[in-house]
Design a protein around this motif. Structure first.
Motif, PDB file in Angstrom:
ATOM      1  N   SER A 118     -64.021  21.888 -35.730  1.00 48.56           N
ATOM      2  CA  SER A 118     -64.237  22.729 -34.543  1.00 48.56           C
ATOM      3  C   SER A 118     -63.781  24.162 -34.790  1.00 48.56           C
ATOM      4  CB  SER A 118     -63.572  22.124 -33.309  1.00 48.56           C
ATOM      5  OG  SER A 118     -62.462  21.383 -33.659  1.00 48.56           O
ATOM      6  N   LEU A 162     -71.939  22.356 -32.058  1.00 49.01           N
ATOM      7  CA  LEU A 162     -71.870  21.258 -33.032  1.00 49.01           C
ATOM      8  C   LEU A 162     -73.116  21.219 -33.919  1.00 49.01           C
ATOM      9  CD1 LEU A 162     -70.442  18.721 -34.113  1.00 49.01           C
ATOM     10  CD2 LEU A 162     -71.600  17.416 -32.331  1.00 49.01           C
ATOM     11  N   ASP A 179     -72.671  14.799 -27.893  1.00 56.34           N
ATOM     12  CA  ASP A 179     -72.254  15.249 -29.226  1.00 56.34           C
ATOM     13  C   ASP A 179     -72.171  14.084 -30.202  1.00 56.34           C
ATOM     14  OD1 ASP A 179     -72.223  17.870 -28.594  1.00 56.34           O
ATOM     15  OD2 ASP A 179     -70.033  18.092 -28.477  1.00 56.34           O
TER      16      ASP A 179
END
Ligand code: DGJ
Length: 740
Positions: free
Chosen positions: A579, A585, A610
């Motif tokens: 991250s 993502l 995600d």
């Protein structure tokens, strides 16, 4: 091409330029001396496209005649051309520029004069020819052998030098370049890849001016912290991606290196490449062979793209361990937990990773020792036993738990380092690198073991053996090295051999790496040194992948991966989805797909959306990406250094399939993306991959069939318009696959 013409013109019209740019007065007969009537003709170290050519002059000296396109020296040639220059200039006997070899003989004489003795060529494999050219000093019993291995199909020349003597006492090697090729292009541009933490692989090109430019490193361990031991040299004009004459050079050596670029007043260039002799004047005993590290060269007349493709193909076959095996998809915990973990937390990470499609869990730093009540795990760095406070059931329990969930287990080690609080340091303070009468310079109270000392080296081997051998289920090792050597001194080496340390440390290190590879052939290994501090072909033959940088922000990784791609293949470059940088993502995933994929997130805590995207991305990588980036050819289509978009593609060797990765770096609109390397006559079906579930492709040609010529000449309009958007596009064989 331009240079080939330039050389051809010189071949026909000899000029008065000094030999090889040396400022010494040269007798006319030495300038265009006939080849010795009974001596060897040209000695050509040739690959498919290129050749490095030598000849012996009338005075019996080995001269470099050419380094460039194969066939540059016509077979009917009977005289040495004007630009022939010493193959290995030696110090102290007339050569006034930077020498490749300086020997201080046992009687104190600092000059060396080498004459040709013999040479031999041997086909080692169907693809490789080894050439050895033996030179000997005209007075002293000192033999210098120039060694070459030409990889014909891959267009790579490996070059190293072996030095041995029978003098009454030791000699000191003051300079010992692995290679010293010379060029006469008149203008030169050199590109380096800097290695600073979090910015590794940053590409910088500059024009060489007269004088000596040195690119080097002096840190002994994490030597590439200053820059990677590789460079591009463009002849005649700045390096272009797919045109122009470019030479790529990489030193296969994890230690200190030195690349010297010496341009004289005639515009001639001598490149001196090898281990760094700074603080490393090597004392060599009689009868012992000193082999320099190997320099790898690839010459291209089609830009740096071709240099990279040659290195990548060579890496797959020869340069990187098990280059034909797919790399496992990892789940790593470093950025997810740092030092804050225990068995329960790890098991929760394991559970979260179920059904995601990972191959292996890699447990990072902090699993060892129980020294510090405040949980500063690194205090036991060097003791290498699992910390019972955080891992009460030990490592093999974790191995079994991973296996139960369907994946393998890997472990982090930093075998060369110790903490000053560790048992090993307290028992053996003399085992670490240090200088007498100086306070120990141990950053964060951690420092390096002295690998020239046999007991310290065996201790390191024992630690690896106990960790891997004692937990046979461990199938992956991340070998890290976070310290540099600010005090490269040894309590083991005698006073007159202190300067052997920078070289002998690496000899000890390589022995450990070799033992690790040979004893544990089924354990895959990642090379790491506080980020990309140790990325080189001397080490990679023992490792499956390398950790390029601690920056995993995908936006920055585009530049980092771009830089490394010039010499090192994508499938060996570990790329983790994290991250860092808080990017979408999808963007992080698409950037990591062009590497050895890993995930470093608490996947159990992802949103459903995600998690779906990640699961799908891993499946796309496994089924459509991994094989192509390993066995295909890289084309760097648009550089992130040139605009607001970066595009790269991989094309299968038979050109039947390709993948393009498009990354938008800013908001500015740009023109069509044009592919390269496809078969112009073939039809390709276009499919955008890895779309977030529930979304539709914005790519206008998605689902269409186009010819290679159309995709290369007109290209396609990118579906992206905003920063940190990305697209992965597949070009697969259409049902009717060639144009009639
Ligand atoms: C430096 C490495 O680059 C990181 O990936 C991580 O392993 C840390 N060391 C652990 O100390």
């Amino acid at each position: 091409m331009k240079r080939a013409l330039f050389l051809a013109a010189f071949w026909l019209i000899p000029t008065l330029a000094a030999v090889g740019g040396t400022p010494v007065a040269v007798a006319p007969e030495a300038r265009a001396s006939p080849l010795p009537s009974k001596g060897p003709a040209f000695i050509s170290i040739a690959t498919g496209r290129s050749a490095l050519v030598f000849a012996v002059d009338g005075a019996g000296r080995l001269q470099q005649v050419a380094f460039g396109r194969k066939g540059l020296v016509p077979p009917e040639t009977t005289a040495l051309p004007d630009w022939a220059t010493d193959a290995l200039p030696c110090a102290g006997n007339g050569y006034l520029l930077e020498p490749a070899l300086q020997v201080i003989h046992s009687d104190g004489n600092i000059s060396t004069e080498l004459g040709y003795v013999s040479h031999g060529m041997k086909r080692e494999t169907p693809d490789c020819v080894v050439t050895r050219i033996t030179l000997r000093d005209r007075f002293y019993p000192l033999t210098v052998t120039l060694c070459f291995r030409a990889y014909e199909a891959e267009d790579i020349i490996e070059q190293w030098t072996e030095i041995v003597h029978e003098e009454p006492g030791a000699v000191v090697l003051g300079r010992y370049a692995s290679a010293a090729p010379a060029f006469q292009a008149g203008a030169y541009w050199v590109s380096q890849f800097q290695g600073d933490v979090l910015r590794e692989g940053e590409l910088g090109e500059e024009k060489l001016t007269r004088g000596l430019k040195v690119l080097d490193s002096k840190l002994t361990v994490r030597a590439h912290f200053h820059r990677n031991p590789s460079f591009l040299l463009a002849l005649g004009a700045p390096a272009q991606e797919e045109a122009g004459e470019v030479i790529g050079g990489a030193l296969a050596w994890p230690g200190n290196f030195q690349f010297g670029f010496d341009v004289d007043w005639n515009g001639h260039l001598r490149v001196l490449a090898g281990a760094n002799p700074f603080g490393a004047e090597y004392r060599l005993a009689a009868g012992k062979v000193f082999a320099t590290p190997a320099m790898l060269w690839s010459w291209s007349d089609a830009g740096k793209g071709q240099v990279s493709r040659s290195f990548h193909r060579w890496a797959r076959k020869y340069g990187v361990r098990d280059g034909d095996k797919p790399r496992p998809i990892l789940l790593n915990n470093w950025e997810t937990t740092f030092f804050d973990f225990n068995e329960t937390k790890l098991l929760a990470l394991f559970d979260g990773a179920k059904d995601l499609g990972i191959d292996l869990f890699l447990l990072d730093d902090g699993w060892f020792s129980d020294k510090d009540p405040k949980n500063h795990q690194r205090i036991g760095l060097g003791d290498w036993k699992a910390n019972p406070k955080i891992l009460p059931h030990g490592l093999s329990f974790l191995v079994d738990e991973a296996k139960k969930r369907g994946f393998g287990f890997g472990i982090w080690m930093e075998p060369e380092s110790v903490h000053l609080g560790s048992d090993v340091y307290r028992a053996h303070p003399d085992w670490v690198l240090q200088q007498p009468h100086r306070e120990l310079n141990a950053f964060n109270r951690q420092t390096l073991l002295d690998l020239t000392r046999p007991e310290a080296k065996e201790f390191v081997w024992d630690a690896i053996r106990r960790t891997l051998g004692g937990n046979p289920g461990i199938s992956y090792l991340k070998w890290d090295a976070n310290r540099v050597a600010p005090q490269p001194g040894s309590t083991y080496l005698p006073p007159d051999q202190q300067q052997n340390l920078p070289v002998d440390y690496q000899v000890g290190l390589e022995d450990l790496m070799r033992r690790m590879r040979d004893t544990y052939p089924d354990v895959m290994a990642m090379l790491c040194a506080g980020g990309g501090g140790r990325v080189d072909y001397g080490s990679l033959k023992y490792f499956h992948s390398f950790w390029p940088s601690d920056s995993t922000d995908p936006l920055q990784r585009i530049y980092i991966q771009w830089g490394y791609s010039h010499f090192y293949p994508a499938w060996a470059l570990s790329a983790h989805v994290t991250s860092m940088g808080h990017r979408p993502l999808k963007f992080a995933l698409d950037v990591a797909l062009t590497g050895a994929l890993g995930i470093d997130r608490d996947v159990g805590k992802l949103t459903d959306e995600d998690r779906l995207l990640l699961t799908q991305g891993i499946a796309v990588y496994r089924t459509k990406v991994r094989d192509l980036i390993q066995h295909g050819d890289l084309y760097r289509l648009e550089s992130p250094y040139d605009g607001k978009r970066a595009v790269l593609s991989y094309v299968a060797e038979d050109r039947a399939r390709a993948l393009a990765f498009v990354y938008q770096l800013g908001e500015t609109g740009v023109g069509p993306v044009k592919l390269r390397g496809l078969d112009p006559a073939r039809r390709y079906r276009v499919t955008e991959l890895n779309l977030p579930p529930g979304t539709k492709s914005r790519l206008a040609i998605d689902g269409r069939t186009l010819t290679g010529a159309e995709l290369m000449d007109f290209g396609f309009v990118s579906p992206l318009s905003r920063a940190v958007e990305s697209a992965v596009i597949e070009f697969s064989p259409a049902a009717e696959s060639t144009v009639k």
